[in-house]
Each structure stands twice: as C-alpha cells, then as structure tokens.
Design a protein around this motif. Structure first.
Motif, PDB file in Angstrom:
ATOM      1  N   ASP A 153       0.840  -1.196   0.000  1.00 52.91           N
ATOM      2  CA  ASP A 153       0.000   0.000   0.000  1.00 52.91           C
ATOM      3  C   ASP A 153       0.871   1.241   0.000  1.00 52.91           C
ATOM      4  N   ILE A 154       1.320   1.633  -1.159  1.00 52.06           N
ATOM      5  CA  ILE A 154       2.161   2.836  -1.240  1.00 52.06           C
ATOM      6  C   ILE A 154       1.275   3.957  -1.786  1.00 52.06           C
ATOM      7  N   PRO A 155       1.323   5.137  -1.160  1.00 53.92           N
ATOM      8  CA  PRO A 155       0.444   6.211  -1.627  1.00 53.92           C
ATOM      9  C   PRO A 155       0.581   6.439  -3.127  1.00 53.92           C
ATOM     10  N   VAL A 185      10.118  -2.898  -8.267  1.00 58.77           N
ATOM     11  CA  VAL A 185      10.140  -2.761  -6.808  1.00 58.77           C
ATOM     12  C   VAL A 185      10.254  -4.163  -6.228  1.00 58.77           C
ATOM     13  N   GLY A 186      11.320  -4.414  -5.474  1.00 57.23           N
ATOM     14  CA  GLY A 186      11.458  -5.718  -4.825  1.00 57.23           C
ATOM     15  C   GLY A 186      12.638  -6.501  -5.359  1.00 57.23           C
ATOM     16  N   THR A 187      13.404  -7.082  -4.443  1.00 61.30           N
ATOM     17  CA  THR A 187      14.591  -7.856  -4.830  1.00 61.30           C
ATOM     18  C   THR A 187      14.634  -9.184  -4.081  1.00 61.30           C
ATOM     19  N   GLY A 188      13.461  -9.866  -4.003  1.00 60.01           N
ATOM     20  CA  GLY A 188      13.422 -11.258  -3.551  1.00 60.01           C
ATOM     21  C   GLY A 188      13.722 -12.143  -4.752  1.00 60.01           C
ATOM     22  N   SER A 189      13.395 -13.424  -4.665  1.00 60.72           N
ATOM     23  CA  SER A 189      13.715 -14.341  -5.769  1.00 60.72           C
ATOM     24  C   SER A 189      13.162 -13.857  -7.104  1.00 60.72           C
ATOM     25  N   SER A 190      11.917 -13.356  -7.089  1.00 58.20           N
ATOM     26  CA  SER A 190      11.290 -12.963  -8.364  1.00 58.20           C
ATOM     27  C   SER A 190      12.026 -11.779  -8.978  1.00 58.20           C
ATOM     28  N   GLY A 191      12.282 -10.732  -8.177  1.00 59.48           N
ATOM     29  CA  GLY A 191      13.004  -9.572  -8.675  1.00 59.48           C
ATOM     30  C   GLY A 191      14.394  -9.968  -9.154  1.00 59.48           C
ATOM     31  N   VAL A 192      15.080 -10.770  -8.354  1.00 58.10           N
ATOM     32  CA  VAL A 192      16.461 -11.172  -8.681  1.00 58.10           C
ATOM     33  C   VAL A 192      16.501 -11.977  -9.981  1.00 58.10           C
ATOM     34  N   GLN A 209      15.190  -1.148  -4.187  1.00 57.29           N
ATOM     35  CA  GLN A 209      15.549  -2.246  -3.291  1.00 57.29           C
ATOM     36  C   GLN A 209      15.384  -1.821  -1.823  1.00 57.29           C
ATOM     37  N   ARG A 210      14.505  -2.534  -1.100  1.00 59.96           N
ATOM     38  CA  ARG A 210      14.333  -2.218   0.324  1.00 59.96           C
ATOM     39  C   ARG A 210      15.344  -2.993   1.162  1.00 59.96           C
ATOM     40  N   THR A 211      15.471  -4.298   0.865  1.00 65.63           N
ATOM     41  CA  THR A 211      16.434  -5.124   1.598  1.00 65.63           C
ATOM     42  C   THR A 211      17.263  -5.911   0.591  1.00 65.63           C
ATOM     43  N   LYS A 332      16.171 -15.414   5.460  1.00 67.48           N
ATOM     44  CA  LYS A 332      15.171 -15.424   4.391  1.00 67.48           C
ATOM     45  C   LYS A 332      15.394 -16.656   3.530  1.00 67.48           C
ATOM     46  N   ARG A 333      14.435 -16.939   2.675  1.00 65.86           N
ATOM     47  CA  ARG A 333      14.609 -18.066   1.756  1.00 65.86           C
ATOM     48  C   ARG A 333      15.821 -17.787   0.852  1.00 65.86           C
ATOM     49  N   PRO A 334      16.716 -18.795   0.682  1.00 65.94           N
ATOM     50  CA  PRO A 334      17.896 -18.564  -0.154  1.00 65.94           C
ATOM     51  C   PRO A 334      17.494 -18.134  -1.560  1.00 65.94           C
ATOM     52  N   ASP A 353      18.682   2.402  -3.361  1.00 66.36           N
ATOM     53  CA  ASP A 353      18.719   1.725  -2.064  1.00 66.36           C
ATOM     54  C   ASP A 353      17.739   2.433  -1.127  1.00 66.36           C
ATOM     55  N   LEU A 354      16.609   1.799  -0.910  1.00 67.89           N
ATOM     56  CA  LEU A 354      15.546   2.464  -0.133  1.00 67.89           C
ATOM     57  C   LEU A 354      15.914   2.589   1.348  1.00 67.89           C
ATOM     58  N   ARG A 355      17.016   1.951   1.772  1.00 67.22           N
ATOM     59  CA  ARG A 355      17.487   2.166   3.151  1.00 67.22           C
ATOM     60  C   ARG A 355      17.980   3.602   3.308  1.00 67.22           C
ATOM     61  N   TRP A 381       5.818  -4.725  -9.903  1.00 59.57           N
ATOM     62  CA  TRP A 381       5.862  -5.088  -8.492  1.00 59.57           C
ATOM     63  C   TRP A 381       6.423  -6.507  -8.395  1.00 59.57           C
ATOM     64  N   ALA A 382       7.610  -6.609  -7.774  1.00 58.92           N
ATOM     65  CA  ALA A 382       8.175  -7.948  -7.502  1.00 58.92           C
ATOM     66  C   ALA A 382       8.156  -8.096  -5.987  1.00 58.92           C
ATOM     67  N   THR A 383       6.980  -7.809  -5.430  1.00 57.60           N
ATOM     68  CA  THR A 383       6.867  -7.631  -3.975  1.00 57.60           C
ATOM     69  C   THR A 383       6.274  -8.849  -3.267  1.00 57.60           C
ATOM     70  N   GLY A 384       6.305  -9.986  -3.914  1.00 59.91           N
ATOM     71  CA  GLY A 384       6.030 -11.234  -3.226  1.00 59.91           C
ATOM     72  C   GLY A 384       4.563 -11.523  -2.948  1.00 59.91           C
ATOM     73  N   PHE A 385       4.354 -12.280  -1.891  1.00 61.18           N
ATOM     74  CA  PHE A 385       3.050 -12.895  -1.635  1.00 61.18           C
ATOM     75  C   PHE A 385       2.675 -12.807  -0.158  1.00 61.18           C
ATOM     76  N   SER A 498      10.872 -11.962   7.245  1.00 62.66           N
ATOM     77  CA  SER A 498      10.743 -12.796   6.052  1.00 62.66           C
ATOM     78  C   SER A 498       9.293 -13.202   5.877  1.00 62.66           C
ATOM     79  N   TRP A 499       8.998 -13.710   4.686  1.00 66.03           N
ATOM     80  CA  TRP A 499       7.621 -14.189   4.491  1.00 66.03           C
ATOM     81  C   TRP A 499       7.384 -15.488   5.249  1.00 66.03           C
ATOM     82  N   TYR A 500       8.462 -16.217   5.636  1.00 68.40           N
ATOM     83  CA  TYR A 500       8.283 -17.387   6.498  1.00 68.40           C
ATOM     84  C   TYR A 500       7.624 -16.959   7.819  1.00 68.40           C
TER      85      TYR A 500
HETATM   86  P1  NA7 Z   1       9.749 -11.989  -1.661  1.00 67.63           P
HETATM   87  O1  NA7 Z   1      10.869 -12.908  -1.450  1.00 67.63           O
HETATM   88  O2  NA7 Z   1       8.780 -11.769  -0.559  1.00 67.63           O
HETATM   89  O3  NA7 Z   1      10.385 -10.590  -2.090  1.00 67.63           O
HETATM   90  C1  NA7 Z   1       9.609  -9.416  -2.140  1.00 67.63           C
HETATM   91  C2  NA7 Z   1      10.516  -8.223  -2.322  1.00 67.63           C
HETATM   92  O4  NA7 Z   1       9.709  -7.054  -2.341  1.00 67.63           O
HETATM   93  C3  NA7 Z   1      11.486  -8.053  -1.159  1.00 67.63           C
HETATM   94  O5  NA7 Z   1      12.690  -7.550  -1.654  1.00 67.63           O
HETATM   95  C4  NA7 Z   1      10.775  -7.007  -0.311  1.00 67.63           C
HETATM   96  O6  NA7 Z   1      11.623  -6.280   0.544  1.00 67.63           O
HETATM   97  C5  NA7 Z   1      10.189  -6.127  -1.382  1.00 67.63           C
HETATM   98  N1  NA7 Z   1       9.110  -5.300  -0.871  1.00 67.63           N
HETATM   99  C6  NA7 Z   1       7.957  -5.696  -0.289  1.00 67.63           C
HETATM  100  N2  NA7 Z   1       7.220  -4.640   0.071  1.00 67.63           N
HETATM  101  C7  NA7 Z   1       7.932  -3.550  -0.290  1.00 67.63           C
HETATM  102  C8  NA7 Z   1       7.705  -2.150  -0.188  1.00 67.63           C
HETATM  103  N3  NA7 Z   1       6.614  -1.678   0.401  1.00 67.63           N
HETATM  104  N4  NA7 Z   1       8.645  -1.310  -0.667  1.00 67.63           N
HETATM  105  C9  NA7 Z   1       9.764  -1.802  -1.231  1.00 67.63           C
HETATM  106  N5  NA7 Z   1      10.030  -3.111  -1.364  1.00 67.63           N
HETATM  107  C10 NA7 Z   1       9.133  -3.970  -0.894  1.00 67.63           C
HETATM  108  O7  NA7 Z   1       8.882 -12.393  -2.931  1.00 67.63           O
HETATM  109  P2  NA7 Z   1       9.359 -13.057  -4.296  1.00 67.63           P
HETATM  110  O8  NA7 Z   1       8.206 -13.077  -5.214  1.00 67.63           O
HETATM  111  O9  NA7 Z   1      10.597 -12.445  -4.790  1.00 67.63           O
HETATM  112  O10 NA7 Z   1       9.730 -14.521  -3.881  1.00 67.63           O
HETATM  113  C11 NA7 Z   1       8.818 -15.325  -3.146  1.00 67.63           C
HETATM  114  C12 NA7 Z   1       9.203 -16.751  -3.230  1.00 67.63           C
HETATM  115  O11 NA7 Z   1       8.817 -17.268  -4.503  1.00 67.63           O
HETATM  116  C13 NA7 Z   1      10.657 -17.043  -3.158  1.00 67.63           C
HETATM  117  O12 NA7 Z   1      11.171 -17.081  -1.876  1.00 67.63           O
HETATM  118  C14 NA7 Z   1      10.761 -18.382  -3.847  1.00 67.63           C
HETATM  119  O13 NA7 Z   1      10.373 -19.377  -2.956  1.00 67.63           O
HETATM  120  C15 NA7 Z   1       9.735 -18.276  -4.920  1.00 67.63           C
HETATM  121  P3  NA7 Z   1      11.847  -6.777   2.083  1.00 67.63           P
HETATM  122  O14 NA7 Z   1      12.798  -7.931   1.978  1.00 67.63           O
HETATM  123  O15 NA7 Z   1      10.502  -7.212   2.605  1.00 67.63           O
HETATM  124  O16 NA7 Z   1      12.373  -5.604   2.767  1.00 67.63           O
END
Ligand code: NA7
Length: 540
Positions: A153-155, A185-192, A209-211, A332-334, A353-355, A381-385, A498-500
């Motif tokens: 939920d980003i404005p 937006v996002g650098t988890g597995s999907s973004g990477v 990148q937030r983290t 976090k998940r590798p 770098d959003l930090r 949005w690569a912001t996961g689930f 983590s999402w775990y």
């Molecule tokens: P992930 O691993 O949950 O990654 C989501 C990314 O989105 C992660 O870098 C988050 O940063 C980032 N995120 C989430 N919300 C925000 C906001 N509000 N602003 C900026 N960045 C944000 O999801 P994936 O789809 O990449 O992977 C999920 C799983 O699918 C993976 O582990 C594999 O098992 C397959 P955060 O780290 O939360 O700071």
C-alpha cells in the motif's frame, strides 16, 4: 451436478490445479473416489501458470522437481536444463494433465469464494464466485503457498499511468520492454530472477531495493544427455533418498551432489576465508556448519559474502548498496540467480537503495523517493506474496459452529501436522503451515501429503467413518513442537524479517510457519500417527 449414482455430491473437492491439485486428482481418482478440481486460472499449472515473468525458474534441480508417482512419466519426460525455467515446467504439468486424462475432472476459471462445513450432513459446501455450489465429503486445499500476490500500500499506487505488472500474476502474452524506462520494486527471488533479463531489453532499468538479499549464482546449464540418463536409471534410489532427506533434495545448486558442511567458520583465519573465496567464490559459504546456529559465525559468513560481492560489482558505492547488513544469512529463503550482481555493472541499470530514503509516493509518471524522482514507463511489483496463509484466508472458510478460519488463525496459523485445523473436519491443507512445505522440495512434500490424505480417506471408508478432525490438544502440542524446533535458528532471529514469519504483510502475526525438522523426520511423524489409528484426530 448429478453423479453417475444419482447423488449430487463429490467425495473430494480439490481447490487448485498446480503440482498439488493434479496429483491429488490422480491419486484420489485411482482410489475410486469422485473428485472435482476447481482452479481459478484458465489453465493448469498453479504457481507455474501465474509466475511467468521473464527469468522465472525453479531453484531445485529439474530431475528432482518432478513427480515420482509414475515410472513411465519419469522415463518419458526429458528435462533440458539442470534447473528448469517456467515454460518447461508448465509444459510438463500440461503433459501430466493430458497423459493421465486429468482435464475431464478439472473446472478452470472457477474461483472458490466460500467453503462451509455442514454439521448435520457431515459434508462441505463449496461456493464459487460465479454462484455455483458443490458438495463433497472432503476438501483438499491445493491452493499453493505463494499464490496470493502482495502489492504494498504505497500512496498513489493507483495513479501510475503506464503499464503495471506483478511478477506473481504476469500477463500471458509477451511483454516487450524495448526502448522503455522500467522500474522494479522488490529484490526477492522474483526480482532477482527478472532484473538481469529485463536489463537486456529495457532502455533504462531502475531497481527499488528495500532489503538486499544474499543471492548466489545458480550455476544453471543445459542438462547433458549422459546426466539425464544417469538420473533416469537411478530414479528409484534418488526418490528414496529424497524422502528420507532433510529438504527433499539430494542434488544442490547446479545439480551437484549436496555435500554436508564439515568445517566451522569460527575456527578459520581471515586468510583461510579469503583463500576459500579465491577457490570457490560463493560456493565457499557452503563449507561451514556453524553459520545457521551461531550469530558470530553467521556474521563472518556475511562478511565473506560482502567481500565476494565487492569483487564482482565495479562501483564501490553500488556494491555497498547491494550489501545485505543487519540481518543474518539464512533468515530469508535462499535466493539463487543468473547474472544478478554483474547486471549492476551495466550502464542502463540504476539501483535505488531504499534504506537511504524510502518510496514516498507513486505518481502518474514515476516513483518519488526521499532520494529523488525516477520517471518510468512501466512499473513492476516484484513484492512477493501473502505466503502460506494468504490464499486460504482469502476464501471464506467456515468449520464447525460457523467458525471462520480467519478467526481460528487470528494469532497465526494453527494446524496439526500442517494437515488439518481443529474445528475444520475433513478439511485438509496440502503443504500447509506447520509442515516442511516451503523449506523443502515442494513436489516431494506434495506427494507425501496427498498419499497420507488418500490413505486417511481409505481408512475412514474401510471403517465406515464419516469424519476426521484434529483435536485441540494434538494441534497445540504440534504447534509447540514446531516452534521449539525453530528456536535459536537464524530463521527466527530477532533481526530477521521474512515471508516465512509473515512480516512482509503489515498486521500479519509474526509466527514462523514451516516445520524445520526435515521431510524425513516429518514423514515418520505422519506415518506413526496413521499407523496408530490417526492418533491426535477424532474419527466420527
Ligand atoms: P519476496 O521474497 O517476498 O520478495 C519481495 C521483495 O519485495 C522483497 O525484496 C521485499 O523487501 C520487497 N518489498 C515488499 N514490500 C515492499 C515495499 N513496500 N517497498 C519496497 N520493497 C518492498 O517475494 P518473491 O516473489 O521475490 O519470492 C517469493 C518466493 O517465490 C521465493 O522465496 C521463492 O520461494 C519463490 P523486504 O525484503 O521485505 O524488505
């Protein structure tokens, strides 16, 4: 819909037609049960149907990330890469659907809105969003662990005027990014996975990148004929060992046999650690046994990771921005990648770098951050689930006395063996919270759960029993056991998000959801429960 015997009920309704739902249909139908699969997508495949973003790939070797239930299927399917990409996995699942004539019992484009237990009739009524109601003795939720996409939920997020995509709900037609300014937006597995591929076609790629993640190269490559033949010849042994293993996997990244770490990083000198990096780059991190249990060891490993990263990324400031800090490796998940870090040496890639200053708002033409404004044509949005519980809780599930699953799980998911929740008789979750699930090779865990559920239904039928329900006591004891096992590991370290743990979703209770005891041990628990007449369940 009336059945052949005139009754209007199914034995089992399976929700979802991914790896879990397809096998559940095959197995339960083989057992003579009347099964109906309801699937929201317009095709089968589940996760692999929805996650079709550029670069989407599995991180488990393909010969292991595949069904073991059919010897013929194992022998006739030819994986082409050590770790298969999304298109190949989706074709495999479509092949399975055809090969075993599954489609006739799958209803596509059917989203489940509600599942309600009828105490008088001892059955479930499942209501779809189009108003159709189906009745069954059992519900099997094969809804996946990573199927409810999260868009933060980003404005201003609805104001963006360009194209918007989510990696977890990617369009089915090709998307061309040539000449466009693309933001991710996002650098988890999907973004990477997506970023290196997007960088090749976009005019300009901006990564928010937030983290930063600890990501290591996958070492993927085409699967050599000789290796495929060897795997086919050894399948029986491979499957047997997977079932007894910790994660349901016996080959590691790149398809090499997993080697158990033997050295302790705390006993190494800085020179030895540097030499280890010279010898095997990121592979060096797999040598040490104390990283997951000792925070001091973990910090040394993190520093090794950052040293390796500095060797790859040319600009020292970009390297620093990519450096994970303040949370442990293994929390976090590798994440494994193909060319991720070198992508940041490209002229057309910018890392925000959003930090150093967060996203303030999305505007019609870009992203405003505390560090400045970035104009974009496309926003991804690569912001996961909302992982593990999200998809289940988006359905209005009501058990005994109209108890909602959302209320039962208000303080975090509750489950006995990750298979069933007290108050919800005959309602099974495949790879649910409190089972090895996402910490394992999902296909191995899915087959184990489906086989267990099929055995359970057979037992009930043979004993002329109508219901099975986890007791509150067995459920509480199992949850305590699961939490105790995770204690002291990096997964639950106070600095870990983590999402775990559910911490990626605002307001979600911080509870570590998977079972960390390993698939082999877990299987023994489940088998023992069944052998003892379903100990911890009430059969009625
Ligand atoms: P992930 O691993 O949950 O990654 C989501 C990314 O989105 C992660 O870098 C988050 O940063 C980032 N995120 C989430 N919300 C925000 C906001 N509000 N602003 C900026 N960045 C944000 O999801 P994936 O789809 O990449 O992977 C999920 C799983 O699918 C993976 O582990 C594999 O098992 C397959 P955060 O780290 O939360 O700071």
């Amino acid at each position: 819909m009336a059945q052949e015997d005139g009754s209007d009920a199914y034995d089992v309704i399976v929700v979802g037609a991914g790896f879990g739902g397809l096998y559940a249909l095959y197995k339960l139908r083989e057992q003579g049960l009347r099964v109906r699969v309801l699937e929201a997508g317009a095709g089968v495949g589940g996760t692999w149907y929805w996650n079709r973003y550029p670069g989407a790939r599995c991180d488990v070797p393909s010969v292991e990330y595949s069904y073991s239930f059919s010897r013929e299927l194992e022998q006739e399917w030819n994986w082409t890469e050590v770790m298969a990409g999304q298109p190949e996995i989706l074709s495999y699942l479509n092949h399975v659907a055809d090969r075993f004539d599954l489609r006739r019992d799958i209803q596509l484009e059917t989203r489940v809105a509600q599942a309600r237990f009828d105490e008088a009739d001892c059955c479930w009524f499942v209501l779809t969003t189009s108003g159709e109601e189906l009745k069954a003795r059992f519900c099997v939720m094969a809804t996946g662990c990573l199927s409810a996409p999260n868009t933060p939920d980003i404005p201003g997020k609805a104001d963006f005027a360009g194209a918007v995509y989510h990696t977890g709900a990617w369009p089915h037609e090709d998307v061309d990014f040539t000449g466009l300014r693309v933001g991710v937006v996002g650098t988890g597995s999907s973004g990477v996975q997506a970023i290196p591929v997007l960088a090749q076609s976009a005019a300009q790629l901006t990564v928010f990148q937030r983290t930063p993640n600890y990501t290591v190269p996958a070492g993927n490559r085409p699967l050599a004929d000789a290796d495929r033949d060897r795997a086919k010849a050894a399948y029986e042994i491979i499957r047997a060992r997977e079932r007894e293993s910790y994660a349901g996997i016996i080959f590691g990244f790149g398809g090499h046999a997993l080697v158990l770490p033997t050295e302790r990083i705390l006993e190494t000198s800085p020179e030895q650690r540097r030499a280890a990096l010279d010898e095997d780059a990121f592979g060096a991190l797999r040598r040490y046994s104390d990283i997951q249990s000792d925070p001091r060891a973990n910090e040394l490993a993190c520093e090794m990771y950052r040293e390796m990263l500095r060797r790859i990324v040319d600009d020292p400031d970009v390297a620093e921005r990519l450096s994970p800090r303040g949370y442990p490796l293994g929390c976090k998940r590798p994440v494994i990648d193909t060319d991720y870090l070198p992508t940041f040496n490209r002229e057309n890639v910018t890392l925000v770098d959003l930090r150093r200053g967060e996203i303030e708002r999305i505007t019609p033409s870009g992203v405003q951050t505390a560090q400045g404004y970035f104009g974009l044509d496309v926003l991804i949005w690569a912001t996961g689930f909302d992982a593990m519980t999200g998809t289940l809780l988006r359905i209005d599930v009501r058990g005994r006395r109209n108890l909602g699953l959302d209320r039962a799980w208000a303080e975090g998911p509750r489950s006995y063996l990750g298979l069933q929740t007290h108050g919800f008789p005959n309602f099974f979750t495949l790879t649910g919270p409190m089972s090895p699930s996402v910490l394992s090779n999902m296909v191995v865990s899915i087959e184990q759960h489906v086989d267990w559920i099929a055995g359970c239904i057979r037992y009930l039928d043979e004993h002329e029993l109508a219901t099975i329900e986890a007791t509150a006591e067995a459920e509480a004891a199992w949850i305590e056991h699961v939490q105790k096992l995770a204690q002291g590991t990096m997964w639950v370290s106070p600095s870990c998000n983590s999402w775990y743990l559910g911490t990626n979703i605002p307001g979600k209770p911080r509870v570590f959801m998977p079972y960390v005891g390993g698939v082999g041990t877990y299987r023994k628990h489940c088998d023992r429960v069944a052998a003892q007449g379903y100990e911890g369940f009430v059969l009625g």
